[in-house]
Design a protein around this motif. Sequence first.
Motif, PDB file in Angstrom:
ATOM      1  N   UNK A  38     -14.168  34.168  22.581  1.00 26.13           N
ATOM      2  CA  UNK A  38     -13.889  32.971  22.252  1.00 26.13           C
ATOM      3  C   UNK A  38     -13.100  32.272  23.345  1.00 26.13           C
ATOM      4  N   UNK A  39     -13.274  31.108  23.665  1.00 24.99           N
ATOM      5  CA  UNK A  39     -12.603  30.385  24.703  1.00 24.99           C
ATOM      6  C   UNK A  39     -11.217  30.271  24.408  1.00 24.99           C
ATOM      7  N   UNK A  40     -10.185  30.174  25.150  1.00 26.60           N
ATOM      8  CA  UNK A  40      -8.812  30.157  24.992  1.00 26.60           C
ATOM      9  C   UNK A  40      -8.417  28.926  26.307  1.00 26.60           C
ATOM     10  N   UNK A  41      -7.537  28.255  25.406  1.00 25.53           N
ATOM     11  CA  UNK A  41      -6.811  27.235  26.614  1.00 25.53           C
ATOM     12  C   UNK A  41      -5.767  26.860  25.972  1.00 25.53           C
ATOM     13  N   UNK A  42      -4.586  26.488  26.832  1.00 27.29           N
ATOM     14  CA  UNK A  42      -3.447  25.759  26.208  1.00 27.29           C
ATOM     15  C   UNK A  42      -2.880  24.962  27.573  1.00 27.29           C
ATOM     16  N   UNK A  43      -1.959  24.209  27.386  1.00 27.25           N
ATOM     17  CA  UNK A  43      -1.259  23.414  28.443  1.00 27.25           C
ATOM     18  C   UNK A  43       0.122  23.308  28.204  1.00 27.25           C
ATOM     19  N   UNK A  44       1.034  23.651  29.622  1.00 27.31           N
ATOM     20  CA  UNK A  44       2.451  23.549  29.258  1.00 27.31           C
ATOM     21  C   UNK A  44       2.813  22.127  30.213  1.00 27.31           C
ATOM     22  N   UNK A  45       3.719  21.556  29.400  1.00 28.05           N
ATOM     23  CA  UNK A  45       4.307  20.401  30.165  1.00 28.05           C
ATOM     24  C   UNK A  45       5.635  20.379  29.947  1.00 28.05           C
ATOM     25  N   UNK A  47       2.937  29.893  21.858  1.00 27.22           N
ATOM     26  CA  UNK A  47       2.776  31.335  21.642  1.00 27.22           C
ATOM     27  C   UNK A  47       1.300  31.402  20.921  1.00 27.22           C
ATOM     28  N   UNK A  48       0.641  32.642  21.520  1.00 27.39           N
ATOM     29  CA  UNK A  48      -0.667  33.201  20.969  1.00 27.39           C
ATOM     30  C   UNK A  48      -0.326  34.129  19.900  1.00 27.39           C
ATOM     31  N   UNK A  50      -6.166  39.132  24.842  1.00 27.99           N
ATOM     32  CA  UNK A  50      -6.214  37.578  25.418  1.00 27.99           C
ATOM     33  C   UNK A  50      -6.470  38.090  26.953  1.00 27.99           C
ATOM     34  N   UNK A  51      -7.487  37.448  27.410  1.00 29.77           N
ATOM     35  CA  UNK A  51      -7.910  37.779  28.839  1.00 29.77           C
ATOM     36  C   UNK A  51      -7.656  36.337  29.597  1.00 29.77           C
ATOM     37  N   UNK A  52      -6.504  36.320  30.396  1.00 29.95           N
ATOM     38  CA  UNK A  52      -6.551  34.935  31.154  1.00 29.95           C
ATOM     39  C   UNK A  52      -7.185  34.855  32.489  1.00 29.95           C
ATOM     40  N   UNK A  53      -7.834  33.905  32.711  1.00 29.74           N
ATOM     41  CA  UNK A  53      -8.751  33.820  33.905  1.00 29.74           C
ATOM     42  C   UNK A  53      -8.252  32.838  34.815  1.00 29.74           C
ATOM     43  N   UNK A  54      -7.549  31.812  34.484  1.00 33.03           N
ATOM     44  CA  UNK A  54      -7.076  30.803  35.707  1.00 33.03           C
ATOM     45  C   UNK A  54      -5.810  30.256  34.926  1.00 33.03           C
ATOM     46  N   UNK A  79      -3.530  26.707  31.050  1.00 30.58           N
ATOM     47  CA  UNK A  79      -4.123  28.204  30.995  1.00 30.58           C
ATOM     48  C   UNK A  79      -5.427  28.336  30.398  1.00 30.58           C
ATOM     49  N   UNK A  80      -6.239  29.111  31.125  1.00 29.42           N
ATOM     50  CA  UNK A  80      -7.610  29.267  30.378  1.00 29.42           C
ATOM     51  C   UNK A  80      -8.080  30.731  30.356  1.00 29.42           C
TER      52      UNK A  80
END
Length: 144
Positions: free
Chosen positions: A9-16, A23-24, A36-40, A105-106
């Motif tokens: 499943x696609x994962x994404x979050x944004x830090x500001x 937290x995942x 959880x596999x981080x791509x970019x 993060x995606x």
Amino acid sequence: MEPHAAGSFLFGCELTASTKSYTFQVDEEDDSDHILALSVVCLTDGAKDECNVVEVVGQNHENQEIAVPVANLKLSCQPLLSLDNFKLQPPVTFRLAAGSGPVHLAGWHRIMHREDASFEDDDDFSEEEEEEEQELAPIMPAKK
């Protein structure tokens, strides 16, 4: 409790500046393995030309919290970093240790049912496979 479907499943979050951490985590009673596999990791619209340091906060083998920087992004020189499916096991926290972002993060959340994964079978080789392995020529050192 209904079982979760296995898959990716696609994962994404944004830090500001206002949301410096994410937290995942998964349900501890879930009988599946989660990766959880981080791509970019990349700066997004509105980012300033400043160093944005993203840390992964997790636990080491002694259950002590550790923070490891995984990206240092700057709009003018490195706005994006490929992490090549950097694998993490939840729970894991992403933190914006420096900068104001926004940093996105995606990646992928992979779920594998434990009964589907036959880890024991991976170590067993058939006799044919063992014979094939023994027939391989040894690796010789390079000539200088």
